[in-house]
Scaffold this active site. Structure first.
Site, PDB file in Angstrom:
ATOM      1  N   THR A  29     -11.193  98.096  -3.845  1.00  0.00           N
ATOM      2  CA  THR A  29     -10.708  98.312  -5.209  1.00  0.00           C
ATOM      3  C   THR A  29     -11.735  99.122  -5.996  1.00  0.00           C
ATOM      4  OG1 THR A  29      -9.400  96.285  -5.255  1.00  0.00           O
ATOM      5  CG2 THR A  29     -10.143  97.121  -7.376  1.00  0.00           C
ATOM      6  N   ALA A  87     -18.945 100.592  -4.307  1.00  0.00           N
ATOM      7  CA  ALA A  87     -19.939  99.626  -4.774  1.00  0.00           C
ATOM      8  C   ALA A  87     -20.450 100.075  -6.132  1.00  0.00           C
ATOM      9  CB  ALA A  87     -21.094  99.503  -3.782  1.00  0.00           C
ATOM     10  N   LYS A  98     -20.978  94.381  -6.319  1.00  0.00           N
ATOM     11  CA  LYS A  98     -19.597  94.815  -6.494  1.00  0.00           C
ATOM     12  C   LYS A  98     -18.944  93.932  -7.557  1.00  0.00           C
ATOM     13  CE  LYS A  98     -16.962  95.672  -3.100  1.00  0.00           C
ATOM     14  NZ  LYS A  98     -16.546  96.884  -3.845  1.00  0.00           N
ATOM     15  N   GLU A 107     -12.457  91.040  -2.499  1.00  0.00           N
ATOM     16  CA  GLU A 107     -13.240  92.036  -1.768  1.00  0.00           C
ATOM     17  C   GLU A 107     -14.163  91.353  -0.768  1.00  0.00           C
ATOM     18  OE1 GLU A 107     -13.619  95.708  -4.946  1.00  0.00           O
ATOM     19  OE2 GLU A 107     -14.923  93.968  -5.204  1.00  0.00           O
TER      20      GLU A 107
END
Length: 228
Positions: A29, A87, A98, A107
């Protein structure tokens, strides 16, 4: 001088070279993945790859479906071959922060499941220590978020804020809050993560320690590949 978007796009060929054949792919994401995902979808289509994506957020799942990538739920797979994600910070040991997009729990679940975890960043994300330029996100329960905030602040000289979006509290896909922690230099990420994760009400931290297999970095001089 190339802008951040151009630096991210420089990594495209190295990212695409990781994808092949039949594969379960963890899709991260954030702005980097949103930029690269259309090219990933095009490669999958052109080469006829049998790729199944497992997404780290509802937002990226919607985008992947729109681009024609086959998507499944995390509980429908036993393993993930490759996870690709961005990141917010990467330190010299390839430990990362993150969670800028608020999807840190999902994640981490997906990245830990992956046989190989590849991180894609531009050079502005490379730091000397975690917390140098980016606040550490911590996902917490709504019920006792303020008590958690106070406990985090008592650990060290840490400034903590509940994340808001347009003056409204940010809510994760899991229905939780995010506390953003401005860290002083010298905080041991391993010890601090252990402290946080044992606080009642803490869901997960944005520390991704000893997880990245490779970091692909777009720089003004070209693409750099970092590995342990």
């Amino acid at each position: 001088m190339k802008d951040v978007k151009a630096l991210k796009l420089m990594t495209l060929n190295d990212v695409l070279s990781q994808i092949n054949g039949d594969m379960t792919l963890g899709i991260g994401t954030g702005s980097t993945m949103e930029l690269l995902l259309p090219q990933m979808a095009q490669l999958i289509k052109e080469r006829g790859y049998n790729i199944t994506g497992v997404c780290t957020s509802n937002k990226i799942a919607f985008l992947a479906k729109e681009l024609g990538i086959k998507i499944c739920e995390i509980n429908d797979v036993d393993h993930i071959d490759l996870a690709i994600d961005g990141a917010d910070e990467v330190d010299p040991s390839l430990n990362i922060i993150k969670g800028g997009g608020g999807a840190l729990f999902r994640e981490k679940v997906i990245d830990e499941m992956a046989s190989r975890f590849v991180v894609v960043v531009d050079e502005t994300k490379i730091v000397q220590y975690l917390g140098e330029t980016f606040k550490l996100p911590v996902e917490v329960d709504k019920f006792n978020w303020y008590q958690i905030l106070r406990k985090i602040e008592s650990y060290a000289d840490i400034k903590v804020e509940r994340r808001v979006n347009e003056d409204v509290a940010f809510i994760t896909d899991n229905g939780n809050y995010i506390l953003d922690c401005k860290l002083p230099k010298g905080i041991d990420p391993y010890k601090f993560h252990e402290y946080l994760i044992h606080l009642t009400g803490v869901f997960e931290t944005g520390y991704f320690l000893d997880m990245a297999d490779q970091v692909i970095v777009g720089t003004q001089e070209g693409v750099k590949i970092l590995e342990k």
